[in-house]
Design a protein around this motif. Structure first.
Motif, mmCIF file in Angstrom:
data_model
loop_
_atom_site.group_PDB
_atom_site.id
_atom_site.type_symbol
_atom_site.label_atom_id
_atom_site.label_comp_id
_atom_site.label_asym_id
_atom_site.label_seq_id
_atom_site.Cartn_x
_atom_site.Cartn_y
_atom_site.Cartn_z
ATOM 1 N N LYS A 9 0.842 -1.190 0.000
ATOM 2 C CA LYS A 9 0.000 0.000 0.000
ATOM 3 C C LYS A 9 0.877 1.240 0.000
ATOM 4 O O LYS A 9 1.977 1.248 0.525
ATOM 5 C CB LYS A 9 -0.926 0.023 1.222
ATOM 6 N N SER A 10 0.375 2.290 -0.579
ATOM 7 C CA SER A 10 1.106 3.545 -0.646
ATOM 8 C C SER A 10 1.184 4.177 0.729
ATOM 9 O O SER A 10 0.213 4.167 1.490
ATOM 10 C CB SER A 10 0.426 4.509 -1.616
ATOM 11 N N PRO A 11 2.344 4.752 1.069
ATOM 12 C CA PRO A 11 2.401 5.522 2.295
ATOM 13 C C PRO A 11 1.447 6.701 2.209
ATOM 14 O O PRO A 11 1.329 7.362 1.186
ATOM 15 C CB PRO A 11 3.860 5.983 2.343
ATOM 16 N N GLY A 12 0.769 6.964 3.290
ATOM 17 C CA GLY A 12 -0.177 8.061 3.292
ATOM 18 C C GLY A 12 -1.508 7.715 2.677
ATOM 19 O O GLY A 12 -2.264 8.596 2.298
ATOM 20 N N SER A 13 -1.823 6.425 2.533
ATOM 21 C CA SER A 13 -3.096 6.042 1.944
ATOM 22 C C SER A 13 -4.225 6.318 2.908
ATOM 23 O O SER A 13 -4.043 6.560 4.087
ATOM 24 C CB SER A 13 -3.071 4.552 1.549
ATOM 25 N N SER A 39 6.656 14.503 6.300
ATOM 26 C CA SER A 39 6.569 15.950 6.393
ATOM 27 C C SER A 39 5.277 16.429 5.731
ATOM 28 O O SER A 39 4.601 15.685 5.010
ATOM 29 C CB SER A 39 7.786 16.602 5.719
ATOM 30 N N SER A 40 4.955 17.693 5.948
ATOM 31 C CA SER A 40 3.750 18.252 5.333
ATOM 32 C C SER A 40 3.897 18.351 3.815
ATOM 33 O O SER A 40 2.905 18.259 3.084
ATOM 34 C CB SER A 40 3.471 19.636 5.921
ATOM 35 N N ARG A 41 5.115 18.525 3.335
ATOM 36 C CA ARG A 41 5.319 18.597 1.888
ATOM 37 C C ARG A 41 5.007 17.262 1.221
ATOM 38 O O ARG A 41 4.561 17.226 0.071
ATOM 39 C CB ARG A 41 6.752 19.023 1.583
ATOM 40 N N TYR A 42 5.218 16.170 1.917
ATOM 41 C CA TYR A 42 4.915 14.862 1.337
ATOM 42 C C TYR A 42 3.427 14.754 0.997
ATOM 43 O O TYR A 42 3.064 14.280 -0.086
ATOM 44 C CB TYR A 42 5.317 13.755 2.307
ATOM 45 N N TYR A 43 2.574 15.192 1.884
ATOM 46 C CA TYR A 43 1.131 15.090 1.638
ATOM 47 C C TYR A 43 0.697 16.065 0.542
ATOM 48 O O TYR A 43 -0.240 15.782 -0.211
ATOM 49 C CB TYR A 43 0.365 15.362 2.929
ATOM 50 N N LYS A 44 1.379 17.192 0.438
ATOM 51 C CA LYS A 44 1.062 18.123 -0.645
ATOM 52 C C LYS A 44 1.426 17.508 -2.001
ATOM 53 O O LYS A 44 0.655 17.583 -2.968
ATOM 54 C CB LYS A 44 1.818 19.436 -0.428
ATOM 55 N N GLU A 48 -0.709 15.963 -5.706
ATOM 56 C CA GLU A 48 -0.327 16.206 -7.098
ATOM 57 C C GLU A 48 -0.051 14.894 -7.831
ATOM 58 O O GLU A 48 -0.385 14.761 -9.010
ATOM 59 C CB GLU A 48 0.904 17.106 -7.135
ATOM 60 N N ARG A 49 0.531 13.929 -7.139
ATOM 61 C CA ARG A 49 0.783 12.634 -7.770
ATOM 62 C C ARG A 49 -0.524 11.909 -8.083
ATOM 63 O O ARG A 49 -0.631 11.227 -9.104
ATOM 64 C CB ARG A 49 1.647 11.773 -6.850
ATOM 65 N N ALA A 50 -1.504 12.049 -7.202
ATOM 66 C CA ALA A 50 -2.784 11.376 -7.429
ATOM 67 C C ALA A 50 -3.528 11.941 -8.631
ATOM 68 O O ALA A 50 -4.428 11.274 -9.163
ATOM 69 C CB ALA A 50 -3.658 11.486 -6.178
ATOM 70 N N ALA A 51 -3.154 13.147 -9.078
ATOM 71 C CA ALA A 51 -3.808 13.735 -10.245
ATOM 72 C C ALA A 51 -3.171 13.298 -11.558
ATOM 73 O O ALA A 51 -3.692 13.650 -12.624
ATOM 74 C CB ALA A 51 -3.771 15.260 -10.132
ATOM 75 N N LEU A 52 -2.079 12.545 -11.513
ATOM 76 C CA LEU A 52 -1.417 12.102 -12.736
ATOM 77 C C LEU A 52 -2.216 10.979 -13.396
ATOM 78 O O LEU A 52 -2.859 10.177 -12.708
ATOM 79 C CB LEU A 52 -0.002 11.614 -12.432
ATOM 80 N N PRO A 53 -2.181 10.874 -14.724
ATOM 81 C CA PRO A 53 -2.929 9.790 -15.390
ATOM 82 C C PRO A 53 -2.455 8.393 -15.008
ATOM 83 O O PRO A 53 -3.242 7.448 -15.042
ATOM 84 C CB PRO A 53 -2.703 10.079 -16.883
ATOM 85 N N ILE A 54 -1.189 8.238 -14.621
ATOM 86 C CA ILE A 54 -0.661 6.915 -14.314
ATOM 87 C C ILE A 54 -1.119 6.427 -12.942
ATOM 88 O O ILE A 54 -1.071 5.222 -12.657
ATOM 89 C CB ILE A 54 0.892 6.955 -14.366
ATOM 90 N N MET A 124 9.128 10.928 -2.248
ATOM 91 C CA MET A 124 9.189 9.850 -1.256
ATOM 92 C C MET A 124 9.563 10.352 0.129
ATOM 93 O O MET A 124 9.583 9.575 1.083
ATOM 94 C CB MET A 124 10.176 8.787 -1.713
ATOM 95 N N ASP A 125 9.915 11.643 0.226
ATOM 96 C CA ASP A 125 10.260 12.268 1.505
ATOM 97 C C ASP A 125 11.480 11.604 2.136
ATOM 98 O O ASP A 125 11.511 11.318 3.332
ATOM 99 C CB ASP A 125 9.067 12.219 2.468
ATOM 100 N N VAL A 126 12.499 11.380 1.313
ATOM 101 C CA VAL A 126 13.759 10.801 1.787
ATOM 102 C C VAL A 126 14.892 11.681 1.292
ATOM 103 O O VAL A 126 14.694 12.612 0.497
ATOM 104 C CB VAL A 126 13.932 9.349 1.294
#
Length: 660
Positions: A9-13, A39-44, A48-54, A124-126
């Motif tokens: 599962k994706s982190p932050g699901s 971090s808060s930037r990861y969730y931001k 944006e990643r969830a809006a990608l077609p892939i 990935m916040d690393v």
């Protein structure tokens, strides 16, 4: 392969679970890669990643990765497959356990590898260089903890010399397979054998949307799944020119200013044929843009050289305080810069429909730069770039011209490049049957024979056609075989430092363009500075003895003149010399078996083989046309070509035959 019971599962699901590696602590979800809270930037960035077609294809992709050994993903360049799929493969390896291995993603261009590594580490916040790293020529940012590694195809190809089965990796991702670069095609052939030896290894192929190439890959690797990614945005409007203009650069500049004067907002991408056109277009935009009134808005030209050090696409100068006029960014690039554009939203695309390609002619042993029409697949990729609403693509050619001149796919680079370095690498990998090695597209027989002939001239092959000790040392250098031999031969003549300078000058590096030329035009006065990297000015040579400096004009080094004499440097001498300090090589006594500088050449057996004298030159493999013979001198080689397979037959000398 026996996969895990459930998909990672994706982190932050939304269910609050990670990958099963860590548990929430004090209400904070932990990153499974480093064990630290997100971090808060990861969730931001996650939104944006969830809006990608892939993104909606994540779990179908992981299911295919669990079940099949080869997975093909086809989609346009703006779907997000290059940035997201390697991260999903890293989650797959993390769910498998530490013994599974890591992920390597091979890119065609080093700038793309660095940019994608930066983006993946941010999403990935690393930390870059820890869990995510990259390895490109002259720069390695990886550690023992790296689970996702971006590199170029050439770096991965050289890594296979020490790890033929790539045992440290669990998933290998090859990006931009549709470009058909020489290193990518060689990797596709070598990985076919690695997959047979390692059933648990997974191979992911990323390519642009094309109906022909996936079928060709499935025929090469066997039946496998093809995951097609379609964009959810409406297609851009395509506007064709009435005919191909005589001056594409000037026509593109005029069209750009027409768009700018309309007042419509949106950034612009201009695809030109070569880097000389980029410099010319940049000068025109800076000169004409300075004459625009303040009400039209600022026009910021960003030349993006594909072979330069990667720079983020952002304006160099901030607008003055109180200046509220809109700023329009204009990116000038070539076909090789499509992967470097980044995630910025562009509304307009201007395509000249031409590109400059380097084609090698084995008959004259020289490469030429030719301007050719782009392929239909590349033209379709450029039409998918506009992501802003009401995007438009202006094609500076007509539909009739595209149907008449554009090929469906780009030419295979393996059939247009010099194969000497590729053949040396395959010889090092103990692949003797070069004509029968597993390649999707067989190389040209003339280029293959010319490569074997050059390696024989360089003393890299023995009498049996295998690598000699000298050839093994040459294969360790990240250079062309001719330059590697020149460096080794320079130890014989005490000019190693000078030869290193020459090799560095003629080798394409981070500061050189695609054509090996440096930018020679400074930005016009008053225009914004270009974000490209320029080398420092070349210092003037000092006069010696009151005489003007001598221009280095003379005969070029030819492979036949390197090392084919009785005093040629042997492999043992080269190994000893390269291990000595520079001071000892310059001032110390000559090592045993090596003549002093300026002294007579030593007597002894010829390094080309026992029982030879300098006048007994072996018959060398030649070209296909030369095999027919003209009646003058030794006829080089006899061969048969059947279904694209080169079968080495007998070496032919005039009036006599002997088997090799």
């Amino acid at each position: 392969m026996d996969g895990p019971a459930s998909l990672p599962k994706s982190p932050g699901s939304s269910d609050g679970e990670g990958d099963g590696a860590t548990a929430p602590r004090d209400g904070l979800e932990l990153n499974p890669f480093d064990g630290l809270p997100f971090s808060s930037r990861y969730y931001k960035l996650l939104k944006e990643r969830a809006a990608l077609p892939i993104w909606r294809e994540k779990y179908p992709f992981l299911e295919r990765l669990l079940r099949d050994q080869v997975v093909i993903v086809s989609g346009d360049s703006r779907s997000g497959k290059s940035s997201q799929i390697p991260q999903w493969c890293a989650e797959f390896c993390l769910a498998e356990g530490a013994e599974a291995g890591s992920v390597v993603c091979a890119q065609v261009h080093p700038q793309a590898a660095v940019a994608l590594a930066l983006r993946a580490a941010d999403e990935m916040d690393v930390g870059l260089g820890q869990e995510v790293g990259y390895a490109v020529p002259f720069d390695n940012c990886c550690s023992s903890e790296t689970i996702l590694r971006y590199c170029t195809a050439e770096v991965l190809q050289r890594e296979m010399r020490s790890l033929p089965l790539l045992s440290r990796y669990a998933v290998v991702v090859l990006d931009d397979v549709h470009l058909r670069s020489a290193a990518t095609d060689v990797l596709l052939g070598l990985l076919r054998g690695v997959l047979r030896a390692r059933p648990r290894l997974r191979l992911v192929l990323l390519l642009a949307a094309s109906p022909a190439l996936p079928a060709e890959l499935r025929a090469f690797y066997g039946p496998g799944p093809v995951l097609e990614v379609s964009a959810r945005r409406p297609p851009a409007r395509v506007v064709y020119h009435s005919d191909a203009p005589d001056d594409p650069v000037g026509c593109a500049a005029r069209l750009l200013f027409d768009i700018h004067r309309t007042g419509e907002s949106g950034h612009v991408v201009v695809f030109l044929a070569c880097e000389q056109d980029i410099r010319r277009a940049y000068e025109i935009i800076c000169e004409e843009g300075s004459r625009l009134g303040p009400e039209a808005g600022e026009l910021v030209a960003v030349p993006l050289y594909p072979r330069e050090k990667f720079a983020m696409l952002r304006p160099n100068e901030d607008p003055e305080e109180g200046f509220q006029a809109p700023r329009r960014k204009v990116v000038l690039t070539t076909s090789s810069g499509e992967a470097l554009i980044g995630p910025d939203a562009f509304r307009f695309v201007i395509d000249v429909g031409l590109e400059r390609r380097k084609v090698y002619n084995p008959w004259i042993r020289a490469s030429t730069w030719t301007t050719q029409p782009i392929s239909e697949a590349r033209a379709q990729e450029r039409r998918c770039i506009p992501t802003a609403p009401a995007g438009q693509v202006f094609c500076l050619y007509s539909q009739e011209w595209s149907r008449r001149h554009m090929q469906p796919l780009a030419p295979v680079q393996l059939q247009e490049c010099n194969l000497t370095g590729t053949v040396l690498f395959l010889k090092r990998m103990d692949i003797a049957g070069l004509g029968r090695c597993d390649l999707i597209t067989k190389p040209a027989p003339a280029s293959l024979m010319q490569a074997l002939e050059d390696l024989d001239y360089l003393a890299a092959l023995d009498d049996d056609g295998n690598l000699s000790e000298f050839g093994i040392i040459m294969s360790e250098f990240p250079l062309e075989p001719q330059l590697a031999k020149a460096l080794l031969a320079s130890c014989e003549f005490d000019c190693l430092s000078e030869m290193l300078t020459v090799a560095a000058m003629v080798t394409d590096g981070p500061g050189r363009g695609r054509s090996g030329e440096l930018p020679d035009a400074d930005p016009p006065a008053g225009g914004p500075a270009a974000p490209d990297v320029r080398l420092p000015p070349r210092p003037r040579r000092a006069r010696v003895g009151g005489l003007p400096p001598v221009r280095p004009v003379g005969p070029q080094l030819h492979p036949r003149r390197l090392g084919r004499h009785p005093g040629a440097l042997g492999a043992a001498d080269a190994a000893v010399l390269l291990q000595q300090p520079a001071a000892q090589r310059e001032q110390g006594p000559p090592p045993p078996g090596r003549r002093p500088a300026g002294g007579p050449r030593r007597a002894g057996p010829d390094p080309r083989g026992p029982g030879r004298t300098p006048l007994q030159r072996p018959v060398t493999p030649g070209h296909v046309a030369a095999a027919a013979g003209t009646g003058r001198g030794p006829r080089p080689f006899a061969e048969t070509v059947t279904d694209g397979t080169v079968v080495v037959g007998k070496w032919v000398r005039k009036n006599s035959r002997r088997e090799r």
